[in-house]
Enzyme design. Structure first.
Site, PDB file in Angstrom:
ATOM      1  N   MET A 172      11.754  24.221   3.270  1.00 22.64           N
ATOM      2  CA  MET A 172      10.766  23.753   2.323  1.00 22.64           C
ATOM      3  C   MET A 172      11.754  22.473   1.519  1.00 22.64           C
ATOM      4  SD  MET A 172       8.103  24.549  -0.548  1.00 22.64           S
ATOM      5  CE  MET A 172       7.122  25.841   0.385  1.00 22.64           C
ATOM      6  N   TYR A 178      15.602  29.548   9.320  1.00 25.81           N
ATOM      7  CA  TYR A 178      14.979  30.899   9.844  1.00 25.81           C
ATOM      8  C   TYR A 178      14.288  30.425  11.730  1.00 25.81           C
ATOM      9  CZ  TYR A 178      12.111  30.274   5.038  1.00 25.81           C
ATOM     10  OH  TYR A 178      12.192  30.985   3.687  1.00 25.81           O
ATOM     11  N   ARG A 187     -11.576   0.089  13.717  1.00 22.70           N
ATOM     12  CA  ARG A 187     -11.273   0.761  12.036  1.00 22.70           C
ATOM     13  C   ARG A 187     -12.080   0.323  11.236  1.00 22.70           C
ATOM     14  NH1 ARG A 187      -4.699   0.747  10.476  1.00 22.70           N
ATOM     15  NH2 ARG A 187      -5.230  -0.194   9.806  1.00 22.70           N
ATOM     16  N   LYS A 195       0.509  -1.163   0.254  1.00 22.09           N
ATOM     17  CA  LYS A 195      -0.284   0.122  -0.013  1.00 22.09           C
ATOM     18  C   LYS A 195       0.829   1.195   0.313  1.00 22.09           C
ATOM     19  CE  LYS A 195      -0.490  -0.605   4.986  1.00 22.09           C
ATOM     20  NZ  LYS A 195      -1.425  -1.084   6.041  1.00 22.09           N
TER      21      LYS A 195
HETATM   22  C1  LIG Z   1      -0.206  -2.201   7.127  1.00 22.90           C
HETATM   23  C2  LIG Z   1      -1.201  -3.312   6.911  1.00 22.90           C
HETATM   24  C3  LIG Z   1      -0.354  -4.621   7.036  1.00 22.90           C
HETATM   25  C4  LIG Z   1       1.250  -4.527   6.792  1.00 22.90           C
HETATM   26  O1  LIG Z   1       1.315  -3.766   8.673  1.00 22.90           O
HETATM   27  P1  LIG Z   1       3.567  -3.375   8.640  1.00 22.90           P
HETATM   28  O2  LIG Z   1       3.420  -3.094  10.250  1.00 22.90           O
HETATM   29  O3  LIG Z   1       3.850  -2.650   7.915  1.00 22.90           O
HETATM   30  O4  LIG Z   1       3.755  -4.505   8.255  1.00 22.90           O
HETATM   31  C5  LIG Z   1      -1.214  -5.249   7.587  1.00 22.90           C
HETATM   32  N1  LIG Z   1      -1.866  -5.827   7.462  1.00 22.90           N
HETATM   33  C6  LIG Z   1      -3.318  -4.992   7.569  1.00 22.90           C
HETATM   34  C7  LIG Z   1      -4.538  -4.885   7.231  1.00 22.90           C
HETATM   35  C8  LIG Z   1      -2.361  -3.651   7.272  1.00 22.90           C
HETATM   36  O5  LIG Z   1      -3.052  -2.377   6.891  1.00 22.90           O
END
Ligand SMILES: *Cc1c(COP(=O)(O)O)cnc(C)c1O
Length: 369
Positions: free
Chosen positions: A312, A264, A142, A39
């Protein structure tokens, strides 16, 4: 023909290290295969090159968060998907997206009764079973079926008719804290939930979950961060290989006398005659502003402290103790001596955020393709 512009900052991404980390996780999780969670553009490192390298290494299961992310990886795989290959989307199914999933052979992770109904209805309409995973919420609050929806599904398993259930999964809340009792609680709730559902393979551990011991093994692990070198066992030596190195080149060097301030708001003041190097990487490139006066880069072996605010587009380092560093020299902002986890710690965040914020302006160099 125009020459490629000079790169003032280069992000090296070591695909061989990522493949080695996947191998390491496979050995760490003997109970079942190890997926790759890609992801957020493979945690900022480039989903397509990373997926291509991991498929070549033998990885057969990939997760993304969005359908669009899975669609970007889909052309790397044959059509139809070979048996045993899975491309799954963690965020589940928006109404109206079922045809796009089904056409591409991408499996949604179903996280509510409404999503199950949507997917099963589409399978009935097509007259063929459609692959999906089922997400059970065991404590994150969640995504995934909450307890009351699990009760309904357990009593009416026919709701899954037409769904080819690849895996039932849940997600650990605190896997990087082995002493947190929520780990065992979630594992037990997950086992109880699975026992009430139609038999299907199970998926439990994320990166840190792979290091919680055999009781957290399952039919499919789902690591992300550890593939990219983030330490899955905080406080212990990192078992993973570093996958990124961020180098930036000195644009200018300033001689700053004692009492001179840098950047800055002048939040750093020279206490001795100092040489200050400016490099072209700043918070717009994901080098966090919260690092002001906190981080360091490396010139060869030598640590050179970050001084003043991160701008930046620019950051400033005190190279007084590195007399060899001069205009055009390269500093490692992230590298063997300044790891992603260390930068994250100094910025008050975690390695996940550092990786996923790595900027689009760096020249990217893929090693070990
Ligand atoms: C992001 C995620 C993972 C991977 O998690 P890591 O801690 O990066 O290994 C696995 N399962 C779900 C549902 C996630 O959202």
């Amino acid at each position: 023909m125009t020459a490629e512009p000079s790169a003032g900052a280069v992000l090296e991404i070591d695909l061989q290290a990522i493949a080695d980390n996947w191998d390491r996780l496979c050995r760490q999780h003997p109970s079942g295969p190890v997926a790759a969670v890609l992801k957020a553009d493979a945690y900022g490192l480039g989903a397509v090159p990373v997926a291509r390298r991991l498929f070549a290494a033998g990885c057969r299961h990939v997760f993304t968060a969005h359908l669009s992310e899975a669609q970007a990886i889909r052309p790397l795989l044959p059509n139809p998907l070979p048996p045993g290959v899975m491309l799954a989307v963690l965020n589940g199914l928006w109404p109206g997206d079922a045809p796009a999933y089904a056409e591409a052979g991408i499996a949604p992770v179903l996280g509510s009764l409404a999503e199950i109904e949507d997917w099963a209805a589409h399978a009935r309409a097509l007259g063929r079973p459609l692959p999906a995973l089922l997400h059970i919420d065991t404590g994150m609050n969640r995504l995934g079926l909450p307890p009351e929806e699990l009760d309904v599904l357990a009593a009416e398993p026919g709701r899954l008719d037409g769904v080819r259930l690849l895996y039932v999964m849940t997600h650990l809340v605190s896997a990087e804290m082995p002493s947190d009792p929520v780990n065992a609680l979630q594992r037990d709730r997950f086992a109880q939930a699975c026992a009430r559902l139609p038999a299907a393979p199970r998926s439990l551990a994320n990166s840190s979950g792979c290091f919680l011991g055999p009781a957290f093994g399952s039919d499919l692990a789902r690591p992300g961060a550890a593939l990219f070198g983030v330490n899955p066992v905080p406080g212990q030596p990192n078992p993973m290989r570093a996958a990124v190195r961020l180098r930036a080149r000195i644009l200018q060097v300033r001689e700053v006398p004692p009492g001179g301030r840098v950047g800055y708001n002048g939040v750093w003041t020279a206490r001795r005659p100092s040489r200050i190097a400016t490099v072209p990487a700043g918070y717009a490139d994901g080098y966090p502003r919260s690092l002001a006066n906190q981080a360091a880069a490396c010139f060869d072996e030598q640590a050179v402290p970050l001084v003043g605010r991160v701008s930046m587009d620019l950051s400033t380092f005190d190279i007084t103790d590195a007399p060899g560093a001069t205009v055009g020299s390269w500093l490692d902002l992230i590298g063997p001596r300044m790891t992603v986890d260390e930068v994250a710690h100094r910025a008050g965040t975690n390695g996940y955020e550092i990786l996923t914020q790595l900027g689009a302006r760096y020249r990217r160099a893929y090693l070990g393709a």
